[in-house]
Scaffold this motif. Structure first.
Motif, PDB file in Angstrom:
ATOM      1  N   GLU A   1       0.751  -1.244  -0.118  1.00  0.00           N
ATOM      2  CA  GLU A   1      -0.080   0.120  -0.019  1.00  0.00           C
ATOM      3  C   GLU A   1       0.757   1.313   0.095  1.00  0.00           C
ATOM      4  O   GLU A   1       1.834   1.319   0.558  1.00  0.00           O
ATOM      5  CB  GLU A   1      -0.846  -0.028   1.341  1.00  0.00           C
ATOM      6  CG  GLU A   1      -1.976   1.144   1.465  1.00  0.00           C
ATOM      7  CD  GLU A   1      -2.792   1.008   2.424  1.00  0.00           C
ATOM      8  OE1 GLU A   1      -3.674   1.910   2.662  1.00  0.00           O
ATOM      9  OE2 GLU A   1      -2.945  -0.220   3.096  1.00  0.00           O
ATOM     10  N   GLY A   2       0.411   2.450  -0.765  1.00  0.00           N
ATOM     11  CA  GLY A   2       1.097   3.653  -0.774  1.00  0.00           C
ATOM     12  C   GLY A   2       0.303   4.735  -1.730  1.00  0.00           C
ATOM     13  O   GLY A   2       0.149   4.230  -2.844  1.00  0.00           O
ATOM     14  N   LEU A   3       0.164   5.695  -1.250  1.00  0.00           N
ATOM     15  CA  LEU A   3      -0.714   6.847  -1.953  1.00  0.00           C
ATOM     16  C   LEU A   3       0.007   7.725  -2.682  1.00  0.00           C
ATOM     17  O   LEU A   3       1.336   7.519  -2.660  1.00  0.00           O
ATOM     18  CB  LEU A   3      -1.400   7.603  -0.769  1.00  0.00           C
ATOM     19  CG  LEU A   3      -2.401   6.869  -0.075  1.00  0.00           C
ATOM     20  CD1 LEU A   3      -3.021   7.879   1.059  1.00  0.00           C
ATOM     21  CD2 LEU A   3      -3.398   6.045  -0.754  1.00  0.00           C
ATOM     22  N   SER A   4      -0.595   8.557  -3.622  1.00  0.00           N
ATOM     23  CA  SER A   4       0.182   9.290  -4.624  1.00  0.00           C
ATOM     24  C   SER A   4      -0.603  10.624  -4.502  1.00  0.00           C
ATOM     25  O   SER A   4      -1.743  10.701  -3.915  1.00  0.00           O
ATOM     26  CB  SER A   4       0.165   8.564  -5.976  1.00  0.00           C
ATOM     27  OG  SER A   4       0.813   9.584  -7.079  1.00  0.00           O
ATOM     28  N   TYR A   5       0.192  11.616  -5.183  1.00  0.00           N
ATOM     29  CA  TYR A   5      -0.543  13.121  -5.111  1.00  0.00           C
ATOM     30  C   TYR A   5      -1.431  13.012  -6.529  1.00  0.00           C
ATOM     31  O   TYR A   5      -2.117  13.833  -6.589  1.00  0.00           O
ATOM     32  CB  TYR A   5       0.343  13.847  -5.473  1.00  0.00           C
ATOM     33  CG  TYR A   5       1.223  14.280  -4.070  1.00  0.00           C
ATOM     34  CD1 TYR A   5       0.706  13.751  -2.664  1.00  0.00           C
ATOM     35  CD2 TYR A   5       2.338  14.859  -4.060  1.00  0.00           C
ATOM     36  CE1 TYR A   5       1.280  14.149  -1.561  1.00  0.00           C
ATOM     37  CE2 TYR A   5       3.233  15.002  -2.921  1.00  0.00           C
ATOM     38  CZ  TYR A   5       2.693  14.720  -1.583  1.00  0.00           C
ATOM     39  OH  TYR A   5       3.289  14.742  -0.478  1.00  0.00           O
ATOM     40  N   THR A   6      -1.422  11.802  -7.345  1.00  0.00           N
ATOM     41  CA  THR A   6      -2.051  11.789  -8.416  1.00  0.00           C
ATOM     42  C   THR A   6      -2.781  10.475  -8.412  1.00  0.00           C
ATOM     43  O   THR A   6      -2.781   9.822  -7.387  1.00  0.00           O
ATOM     44  CB  THR A   6      -1.212  11.762  -9.761  1.00  0.00           C
ATOM     45  OG1 THR A   6      -2.173  11.893 -10.820  1.00  0.00           O
ATOM     46  CG2 THR A   6      -0.603  10.647 -10.016  1.00  0.00           C
ATOM     47  N   ASN A   7      -3.742  10.418  -9.342  1.00  0.00           N
ATOM     48  CA  ASN A   7      -4.628   9.044  -9.337  1.00  0.00           C
ATOM     49  C   ASN A   7      -4.375   8.390 -10.540  1.00  0.00           C
ATOM     50  O   ASN A   7      -4.173   8.761 -11.754  1.00  0.00           O
ATOM     51  CB  ASN A   7      -6.040   9.668  -9.465  1.00  0.00           C
ATOM     52  CG  ASN A   7      -6.696  10.528  -8.232  1.00  0.00           C
ATOM     53  OD1 ASN A   7      -6.467  10.198  -7.054  1.00  0.00           O
ATOM     54  ND2 ASN A   7      -7.226  11.727  -8.546  1.00  0.00           N
ATOM     55  N   PHE A   8      -4.306   6.988 -10.162  1.00  0.00           N
ATOM     56  CA  PHE A   8      -3.997   6.016 -11.497  1.00  0.00           C
ATOM     57  C   PHE A   8      -5.304   4.942 -11.466  1.00  0.00           C
ATOM     58  O   PHE A   8      -6.072   4.828 -10.560  1.00  0.00           O
ATOM     59  CB  PHE A   8      -2.756   5.313 -10.689  1.00  0.00           C
ATOM     60  CG  PHE A   8      -1.582   5.886 -10.835  1.00  0.00           C
ATOM     61  CD1 PHE A   8      -0.829   6.215 -12.016  1.00  0.00           C
ATOM     62  CD2 PHE A   8      -0.911   6.232  -9.588  1.00  0.00           C
ATOM     63  CE1 PHE A   8       0.223   7.048 -12.052  1.00  0.00           C
ATOM     64  CE2 PHE A   8       0.280   7.156  -9.728  1.00  0.00           C
ATOM     65  CZ  PHE A   8       0.892   7.504 -10.866  1.00  0.00           C
ATOM     66  N   GLU A   9      -5.243   4.730 -12.736  1.00  0.00           N
ATOM     67  CA  GLU A   9      -6.219   3.809 -13.019  1.00  0.00           C
ATOM     68  C   GLU A   9      -5.535   2.393 -13.765  1.00  0.00           C
ATOM     69  O   GLU A   9      -4.839   2.830 -14.809  1.00  0.00           O
ATOM     70  CB  GLU A   9      -7.454   4.176 -13.992  1.00  0.00           C
ATOM     71  CG  GLU A   9      -8.574   3.275 -14.296  1.00  0.00           C
ATOM     72  CD  GLU A   9      -9.612   3.835 -15.127  1.00  0.00           C
ATOM     73  OE1 GLU A   9      -9.828   3.109 -15.963  1.00  0.00           O
ATOM     74  OE2 GLU A   9      -9.611   5.037 -15.163  1.00  0.00           O
TER      75      GLU A   9
END
Length: 735
Positions: free
Chosen positions: A609-617
């Motif tokens: 798990e780990g978030l980003s400042y952008t969104n990925f699909e």
């Protein structure tokens, strides 16, 4: 045009001839090395050969001066080359030219999920070791993260054997291209520091082969590592440093390891076992071997005079000794007797850049409510930086991996340099006391006063950044002892709650090599896991907080909500820490996310798990639906789209499970991953190849790997708990 064609043909011909001759020369060179070893062995006396098998100082073994055979010098790693140690004791020699670049801890490297960075890491630290005239770098470590209390987890590569395997191989190759031997440690099952010198580990063959050995095997068979360090603990009643099963049968026979087995310092316990069960080079059994008592002298190590006596009396065949000397000479021809050895570099810009890149790419964003991060560096705001870890030097301490960094940028300094328009105020908030290896020394500072000062500072700020977590003091992230509690030390949990009473805009920046309990997690705006980041810690943290770098790190181990949610702890003391004599790995293969998934125990934060400042699909996920056991690979393809406003990197993770099996299986296991950089608004195609043989389980009924035929499920996503698509595939017997 005709002349150009002729030129190209000639060029190709010359290239083929030169390349072929180069390969032949390398092959001849390897043959010549064995011939040279054959010619050297008869020239050595029995005493000289025995001398090569044990230390002459804390970090060296003797050479044979009359034959021009050099000494072997080694240094602790794996995060950088340790400061110079005295000849006979653990005191520092106080040199002024042994300052180095401190690289991030291996937990950080693992969290990058980027094998290319592992290669850059290995090259850089190998160059620094070479410049310091070291022949062996004592690292990397690949012991499996089994419990969040293990004091040495920060030196390792997480809970998953596949991830550790993929990251350790390029690290090793990077180090060794400098003519410096990597020394993979601690082989094996050294998964706690408490009672490490004697605890006897009982674990099933299946868990041993599927969980605890794969990274070591990859290091040997794929990384071609030149040395391996034995561990302190016992396995099935025999110390692992001279263990007949681990060293002889598995390492040297099954894996055909041709390098040197080195003891951990003080992990040797018996002359005959050391001689017969795989140990080649004994280090650290005595601490002041030239000046103290007879039993502490180097010549009285187990592989010294006692070994010589057994050889002379015929109790041990000289062929046993010759095998050890052959391995040691082979290591020398690869290192200090190599004619093609580079010179090395230290503290250069390239190494600093690599350290900063790994640090920033390894930082993991775990929570980010209402886009708390990134913080605009050009905005005129007041930022309260709270916490001792904002200023504490964290390259020192932790045991043998401590470093003498030429420079260490603190988080506070990094923020001050980047946020020029902000007003930054700092309060210590809590204090840990001095860092003294092997001791817990409480701080003399007034804890209540520190807390009040921090609360007052926080009340005046627009944003609060709390820098907490652990440090590298004893009973935290430190060799020689495990953590004594899962919660944050030094009253940090209470302090965070007090800060929230006066300012709701709190982001927590954790510095640790372990998971910690988070009773406050629902109330803070953001949580960022930053590890021990080395020389460039502050700059890397500022890079991510400011948005100069979009976070892309992924957790290399699970964060349980409470300690008993961890598999090892769920079975009670018999499993961890044992009864001080024995411990039983009751969870078997269900380590980390395997346990959480299979037992349906939701973690606080999941593996991968780990978030980003952008969104990925992740979309258009496809795979071949039918695979034959005789086939080599399964191919998974996917499209990764960046639908947000920042360029960023995503890690596509591929897990595989078998819903029906004749043995217990985890719901899913990591079998492939790829990190991909995608600019905002763009889409990139990813292809990940899985090796069919990696889907086998270790079958204890046949003492071998068994690839079951039938139905499997492929899970594709960006975390173990965030799967975008499941694909059913079938593995069949043959075409």
């Amino acid at each position: 045009m005709k002349n150009l064609k002729i030129f190209l043909r000639l060029f190709i011909l010359v290239f083929v001839v030169v390349t072929t001759k180069s390969i032949q020369a390398q092959q001849i060179s390897n043959v010549e090395i064995n011939e040279k070893i054959d010619s050297i062995l008869p020239l050595l006396t029995l005493e000289e050969k025995v001398a090569m098998c044990h230390a002459q100082s804390k970090f060296s073994t003797p050479g044979i001066g009359r034959l021009g055979i050099p000494e072997i010098w080694m240094s602790d790693g794996p995060h950088g080359v340790r400061g110079e140690i005295n000849w006979d004791d653990w005191g520092y020699a106080d040199w002024t030219n042994d300052y180095i670049t401190a690289f991030p801890a291996l937990t950080c490297l693992a969290s990058t999920f980027n094998p290319n960075l592992a290669k850059a890491y290995g090259i850089s630290v190998g160059e620094e070791a070479r410049y310091r005239k070291k022949d062996i770098l004592l690292g990397p470590g690949v012991n499996i993260y089994r419990t969040p209390l293990n004091g040495r987890n920060f030196e390792y590569m997480g809970e998953d054997p596949f991830l550790a395997s993929k990251m350790v191989v390029p690290y090793i190759k990077g180090v060794q291209q400098n003519g410096v031997a990597a020394c993979v440690k601690h082989y094996a099952l050294n998964n706690q520091e408490l009672w490490r010198n004697h605890i006897n580990v009982e674990v099933s063959d299946r868990a041993l082969y599927e969980i605890y050995l794969p990274a070591f095997k990859a290091a040997v068979e794929e990384g071609q590592v030149w040395s391996i360090m034995g561990a302190y603990n016992q396995f099935r009643g025999q110390h692992t440093t001279h263990n007949e099963i681990l060293m002889n049968r598995i390492l040297k026979e099954d894996w055909a390891f041709d390098g040197v087995v080195i003891s951990d310092w003080g992990s040797t316990h018996h002359t005959k076992e050391a001689a017969l069960y795989g140990l080649d080079m004994e280090m650290g059994t005595g601490t002041d071997g030239l000046t103290s008592s007879t039993e502490n002298a180097y010549d009285y190590y187990y592989l010294a005079n006692p070994f010589l006596k057994m050889l002379k009396e015929g109790e041990i065949d000289e062929a046993v000794l010759d095998d050890k000397v052959r391995r040691i000479l082979r290591l020398m021809y690869r290192t200090n007797m190599s004619l093609n050895r580079p010179l090395g570099r230290i503290n250069n810009k390239e190494h600093i850049d690599v350290a900063r890149k790994i640090a920033s790419e390894g930082i993991v964003l775990l929570k980010n409510k209402k886009s708390f991060f990134p913080i605009n560096p050009n905005k005129e705001i007041t930022i309260a930086v709270i916490g001792e870890n904002a200023t504490k030097k964290l390259t020192i301490g932790g045991g043998s991996s401590e470093l003498k960094a030429k420079n260490e940028i603190s988080p506070l300094k990094g923020l001050q340099e980047r946020f020029k328009n902000a007003t930054i105020i700092h309060a210590m908030g809590y204090a840990s006391g001095p860092s003294v290896y092997g001791q817990v020394i409480p701080s003399k500072l007034d804890a209540l006063k520190l807390q009040k000062e921090a609360v007052e500072v926080a009340s005046k700020a627009d944003i609060v950044l709390f820098f907490g977590g652990l440090n590298k003091n004893h009973h935290q992230d430190c060799e020689g002892g495990d953590r004594e509690s899962f919660g944050l030390p030094f009253g940090q949990d209470e302090l965070i709650q007090e800060l929230l009473k006066v300012n709701k805009n709190v982001g927590v920046v954790l510095v640790s090599g372990n998971a910690v309990e988070m009773p406050w997690v629902e109330n803070v705006k953001a949580v960022m896991q930053t590890w021990y980041l080395g020389s460039e810690a502050g700059n890397a943290i500022a890079d991510v907080i400011s948005g100069d770098v979009n976070p892309s790190g992924k957790l290399p181990f699970s964060f349980p909500k409470k300690l008993n949610d961890n598999a090892a702890h769920s079975f009670g003391e018999v499993s961890y820490p044992g009864d001080s004599i024995n411990q039983y790995y009751k969870e078997g293969i269900l380590v980390g996310y395997r346990w959480h998934d299979t037992k349906n125990i939701k973690p606080l934060f999941a593996f991968g798990e780990g978030l980003s400042y952008t969104n990925f699909e992740i979309s258009k996920i496809e795979s071949n639906k039918k695979v034959y056991a005789t086939h080599e690979h399964i191919t998974i393809s996917a499209a990764v789209s960046n639908t947000g406003n920042f360029d960023g990197a995503e890690v596509v993770q591929v897990y595989v499970g078998k819903p029906t099996s004749k043995v217990e299986r985890a719901v899913k296991e990591l079998k492939g991953f790829q990190k991909v950089m995608v600019k905002k608004g763009e889409t990139k195609k990813v292809e990940i190849s899985l090796n069919v043989k990696d889907l086998a389980f270790y079958d204890e009924t046949i003492s071998d790997w068994n690839l079951e035929k039938g139905e499997y499920i492929i899970y594709v996503g960006n975390a173990s708990n965030n799967i975008s698509k499941e694909i059913n595939i079938s593995i069949q017997n043959e075409y």
